[in-house]
Write a protein that holds these residues in place. Sequence first.
Motif, PDB file in Angstrom:
ATOM      1  N   SER A 109     -29.728  -3.340  -7.896  1.00 18.76           N
ATOM      2  CA  SER A 109     -30.052  -4.769  -8.015  1.00 18.76           C
ATOM      3  C   SER A 109     -30.844  -5.045  -9.288  1.00 18.76           C
ATOM      4  O   SER A 109     -30.632  -6.070  -9.939  1.00 18.76           O
ATOM      5  CB  SER A 109     -30.802  -5.260  -6.782  1.00 18.76           C
ATOM      6  OG  SER A 109     -32.047  -4.632  -6.658  1.00 18.76           O
ATOM      7  N   GLU A 110     -31.727  -4.130  -9.666  1.00 16.09           N
ATOM      8  CA  GLU A 110     -32.476  -4.304 -10.923  1.00 16.09           C
ATOM      9  C   GLU A 110     -31.513  -4.296 -12.117  1.00 16.09           C
ATOM     10  O   GLU A 110     -31.610  -5.132 -13.016  1.00 16.09           O
ATOM     11  CB  GLU A 110     -33.513  -3.181 -11.067  1.00 16.09           C
ATOM     12  CG  GLU A 110     -34.393  -3.299 -12.280  1.00 16.09           C
ATOM     13  CD  GLU A 110     -35.316  -4.510 -12.200  1.00 16.09           C
ATOM     14  OE1 GLU A 110     -35.617  -5.064 -13.272  1.00 16.09           O
ATOM     15  OE2 GLU A 110     -35.717  -4.896 -11.090  1.00 16.09           O
ATOM     16  N   ASN A 111     -30.564  -3.374 -12.098  1.00 14.44           N
ATOM     17  CA  ASN A 111     -29.575  -3.308 -13.178  1.00 14.44           C
ATOM     18  C   ASN A 111     -28.620  -4.494 -13.148  1.00 14.44           C
ATOM     19  O   ASN A 111     -28.141  -4.934 -14.194  1.00 14.44           O
ATOM     20  CB  ASN A 111     -28.794  -1.992 -13.113  1.00 14.44           C
ATOM     21  CG  ASN A 111     -29.592  -0.826 -13.633  1.00 14.44           C
ATOM     22  OD1 ASN A 111     -30.206  -0.906 -14.696  1.00 14.44           O
ATOM     23  ND2 ASN A 111     -29.628   0.261 -12.877  1.00 14.44           N
ATOM     24  N   LEU A 112     -28.327  -5.029 -11.965  1.00 12.87           N
ATOM     25  CA  LEU A 112     -27.504  -6.238 -11.870  1.00 12.87           C
ATOM     26  C   LEU A 112     -28.211  -7.413 -12.540  1.00 12.87           C
ATOM     27  O   LEU A 112     -27.599  -8.166 -13.298  1.00 12.87           O
ATOM     28  CB  LEU A 112     -27.218  -6.588 -10.410  1.00 12.87           C
ATOM     29  CG  LEU A 112     -26.075  -5.857  -9.719  1.00 12.87           C
ATOM     30  CD1 LEU A 112     -26.070  -6.171  -8.228  1.00 12.87           C
ATOM     31  CD2 LEU A 112     -24.749  -6.217 -10.329  1.00 12.87           C
ATOM     32  N   HIS A 113     -29.504  -7.556 -12.262  1.00 12.99           N
ATOM     33  CA  HIS A 113     -30.281  -8.649 -12.877  1.00 12.99           C
ATOM     34  C   HIS A 113     -30.292  -8.529 -14.396  1.00 12.99           C
ATOM     35  O   HIS A 113     -30.203  -9.529 -15.100  1.00 12.99           O
ATOM     36  CB  HIS A 113     -31.725  -8.644 -12.359  1.00 12.99           C
ATOM     37  CG  HIS A 113     -31.872  -9.243 -10.997  1.00 12.99           C
ATOM     38  ND1 HIS A 113     -31.591 -10.557 -10.717  1.00 12.99           N
ATOM     39  CD2 HIS A 113     -32.269  -8.693  -9.820  1.00 12.99           C
ATOM     40  CE1 HIS A 113     -31.801 -10.800  -9.441  1.00 12.99           C
ATOM     41  NE2 HIS A 113     -32.217  -9.671  -8.864  1.00 12.99           N
ATOM     42  N   GLN A 114     -30.395  -7.295 -14.888  1.00 16.31           N
ATOM     43  CA  GLN A 114     -30.486  -7.067 -16.338  1.00 16.31           C
ATOM     44  C   GLN A 114     -29.120  -6.935 -17.001  1.00 16.31           C
ATOM     45  O   GLN A 114     -29.036  -6.889 -18.221  1.00 16.31           O
ATOM     46  CB  GLN A 114     -31.323  -5.821 -16.611  1.00 16.31           C
ATOM     47  CG  GLN A 114     -32.761  -5.957 -16.161  1.00 16.31           C
ATOM     48  CD  GLN A 114     -33.533  -4.663 -16.314  1.00 16.31           C
ATOM     49  OE1 GLN A 114     -33.023  -3.660 -16.786  1.00 16.31           O
ATOM     50  NE2 GLN A 114     -34.799  -4.697 -15.917  1.00 16.31           N
ATOM     51  N   GLY A 115     -28.057  -6.830 -16.206  1.00 17.87           N
ATOM     52  CA  GLY A 115     -26.710  -6.706 -16.769  1.00 17.87           C
ATOM     53  C   GLY A 115     -26.413  -5.323 -17.326  1.00 17.87           C
ATOM     54  O   GLY A 115     -25.538  -5.185 -18.186  1.00 17.87           O
ATOM     55  N   ASN A 116     -27.068  -4.287 -16.850  1.00 13.80           N
ATOM     56  CA  ASN A 116     -26.870  -2.908 -17.326  1.00 13.80           C
ATOM     57  C   ASN A 116     -25.672  -2.255 -16.641  1.00 13.80           C
ATOM     58  O   ASN A 116     -25.819  -1.452 -15.731  1.00 13.80           O
ATOM     59  CB  ASN A 116     -28.121  -2.070 -17.083  1.00 13.80           C
ATOM     60  CG  ASN A 116     -29.304  -2.543 -17.867  1.00 13.80           C
ATOM     61  OD1 ASN A 116     -29.148  -3.145 -18.925  1.00 13.80           O
ATOM     62  ND2 ASN A 116     -30.499  -2.279 -17.367  1.00 13.80           N
ATOM     63  N   VAL A 117     -24.498  -2.580 -17.116  1.00 16.40           N
ATOM     64  CA  VAL A 117     -23.271  -2.052 -16.524  1.00 16.40           C
ATOM     65  C   VAL A 117     -23.216  -0.534 -16.666  1.00 16.40           C
ATOM     66  O   VAL A 117     -22.850   0.173 -15.726  1.00 16.40           O
ATOM     67  CB  VAL A 117     -22.024  -2.701 -17.169  1.00 16.40           C
ATOM     68  CG1 VAL A 117     -20.750  -2.078 -16.627  1.00 16.40           C
ATOM     69  CG2 VAL A 117     -22.029  -4.194 -16.954  1.00 16.40           C
ATOM     70  N   ASP A 118     -23.592  -0.014 -17.835  1.00 20.52           N
ATOM     71  CA  ASP A 118     -23.497   1.426 -18.082  1.00 20.52           C
ATOM     72  C   ASP A 118     -24.351   2.231 -17.116  1.00 20.52           C
ATOM     73  O   ASP A 118     -23.916   3.269 -16.610  1.00 20.52           O
ATOM     74  CB  ASP A 118     -23.896   1.751 -19.524  1.00 20.52           C
ATOM     75  CG  ASP A 118     -22.882   1.240 -20.532  1.00 20.52           C
ATOM     76  OD1 ASP A 118     -21.709   1.047 -20.138  1.00 20.52           O
ATOM     77  OD2 ASP A 118     -23.254   1.029 -21.696  1.00 20.52           O
ATOM     78  N   ASP A 119     -25.570   1.773 -16.834  1.00 25.30           N
ATOM     79  CA  ASP A 119     -26.443   2.494 -15.902  1.00 25.30           C
ATOM     80  C   ASP A 119     -25.861   2.503 -14.492  1.00 25.30           C
ATOM     81  O   ASP A 119     -25.884   3.524 -13.806  1.00 25.30           O
ATOM     82  CB  ASP A 119     -27.845   1.878 -15.882  1.00 25.30           C
ATOM     83  CG  ASP A 119     -28.604   2.098 -17.177  1.00 25.30           C
ATOM     84  OD1 ASP A 119     -28.175   2.956 -17.977  1.00 25.30           O
ATOM     85  OD2 ASP A 119     -29.629   1.417 -17.378  1.00 25.30           O
ATOM     86  N   VAL A 120     -25.327   1.371 -14.077  1.00 26.78           N
ATOM     87  CA  VAL A 120     -24.726   1.299 -12.741  1.00 26.78           C
ATOM     88  C   VAL A 120     -23.474   2.165 -12.696  1.00 26.78           C
ATOM     89  O   VAL A 120     -23.238   2.890 -11.726  1.00 26.78           O
ATOM     90  CB  VAL A 120     -24.404  -0.165 -12.356  1.00 26.78           C
ATOM     91  CG1 VAL A 120     -23.645  -0.233 -11.037  1.00 26.78           C
ATOM     92  CG2 VAL A 120     -25.674  -0.988 -12.280  1.00 26.78           C
ATOM     93  N   GLN A 121     -22.689   2.129 -13.760  1.00 26.87           N
ATOM     94  CA  GLN A 121     -21.463   2.933 -13.811  1.00 26.87           C
ATOM     95  C   GLN A 121     -21.786   4.426 -13.710  1.00 26.87           C
ATOM     96  O   GLN A 121     -21.106   5.165 -12.995  1.00 26.87           O
ATOM     97  CB  GLN A 121     -20.707   2.652 -15.115  1.00 26.87           C
ATOM     98  CG  GLN A 121     -19.250   3.025 -15.033  1.00 26.87           C
ATOM     99  CD  GLN A 121     -18.360   1.834 -15.276  1.00 26.87           C
ATOM    100  OE1 GLN A 121     -18.805   0.762 -15.643  1.00 26.87           O
ATOM    101  NE2 GLN A 121     -17.086   2.022 -15.057  1.00 26.87           N
ATOM    102  N   LYS A 122     -22.835   4.876 -14.398  1.00 22.88           N
ATOM    103  CA  LYS A 122     -23.243   6.285 -14.307  1.00 22.88           C
ATOM    104  C   LYS A 122     -23.640   6.643 -12.878  1.00 22.88           C
ATOM    105  O   LYS A 122     -23.275   7.701 -12.370  1.00 22.88           O
ATOM    106  CB  LYS A 122     -24.399   6.560 -15.256  1.00 22.88           C
ATOM    107  CG  LYS A 122     -24.010   6.613 -16.706  1.00 22.88           C
ATOM    108  CD  LYS A 122     -25.221   6.811 -17.592  1.00 22.88           C
ATOM    109  CE  LYS A 122     -24.851   6.634 -19.043  1.00 22.88           C
ATOM    110  NZ  LYS A 122     -26.033   6.668 -19.927  1.00 22.88           N
ATOM    111  N   LEU A 123     -24.388   5.762 -12.251  1.00 22.42           N
ATOM    112  CA  LEU A 123     -24.805   6.000 -10.871  1.00 22.42           C
ATOM    113  C   LEU A 123     -23.591   6.069  -9.947  1.00 22.42           C
ATOM    114  O   LEU A 123     -23.495   6.951  -9.095  1.00 22.42           O
ATOM    115  CB  LEU A 123     -25.760   4.896 -10.405  1.00 22.42           C
ATOM    116  CG  LEU A 123     -26.230   4.967  -8.957  1.00 22.42           C
ATOM    117  CD1 LEU A 123     -27.033   6.232  -8.694  1.00 22.42           C
ATOM    118  CD2 LEU A 123     -27.063   3.737  -8.622  1.00 22.42           C
ATOM    119  N   LEU A 124     -22.644   5.173 -10.139  1.00 24.83           N
ATOM    120  CA  LEU A 124     -21.447   5.161  -9.295  1.00 24.83           C
ATOM    121  C   LEU A 124     -20.589   6.404  -9.521  1.00 24.83           C
ATOM    122  O   LEU A 124     -20.032   6.961  -8.571  1.00 24.83           O
ATOM    123  CB  LEU A 124     -20.631   3.892  -9.537  1.00 24.83           C
ATOM    124  CG  LEU A 124     -21.338   2.575  -9.207  1.00 24.83           C
ATOM    125  CD1 LEU A 124     -20.407   1.399  -9.466  1.00 24.83           C
ATOM    126  CD2 LEU A 124     -21.860   2.549  -7.795  1.00 24.83           C
TER     127      LEU A 124
END
Length: 185
Positions: free
Chosen positions: A43-58
Amino acid sequence: MGIVTLLMLTMVFYVNQSLNQHITSGQHAWVERLRLTISEGISENLHQGNVDDVQKLLHNIASDKIIEHVYVTDFDGHLFAHSFTSAFPTRLYENLKQHRAVNFLNERHTFHEYETNNGTIYEFDEPIVPDTKATLFIGINQRQIRAFRMNTFKNILYPTLLIGFIGVIIAVLLGRRFSQPLYSL
């Protein structure tokens, strides 16, 4: 003897159904726990728009052999990030569009089943942030789970059939033994 056979078959059917229900509900509970574990970071990365960080986590989550895919929608219900190394599959995109059309908030904790080249996939979804359209979708490959279920089923079925068969033999022998004095009359 027919009653014993019917009872054994009913018990086998009941055990199989209970095992299927238990495994599916266990998968859903596991997905919910996973969502709780990672929701704050996503959710923090969603707010900031950090697609790359979320993609790495996924990608990290999807490295588990049982997990076929993971994807996340943003607060508007649009695809934000996914675990696929290539393009997002059309079939899942169509499902996502349908999800948006019926309003995410009315359809929480849905379950979809897909047949793919890799086997049957059960896809569960969990909200990342309550009362928003930000959702975590996890597809679980059923190949290993079905193998586990069949192994467990066999471990239950064979002893059940053996005990039932022994029960039938004992009933027949005791029936003959008790009826033998009647035959001698």
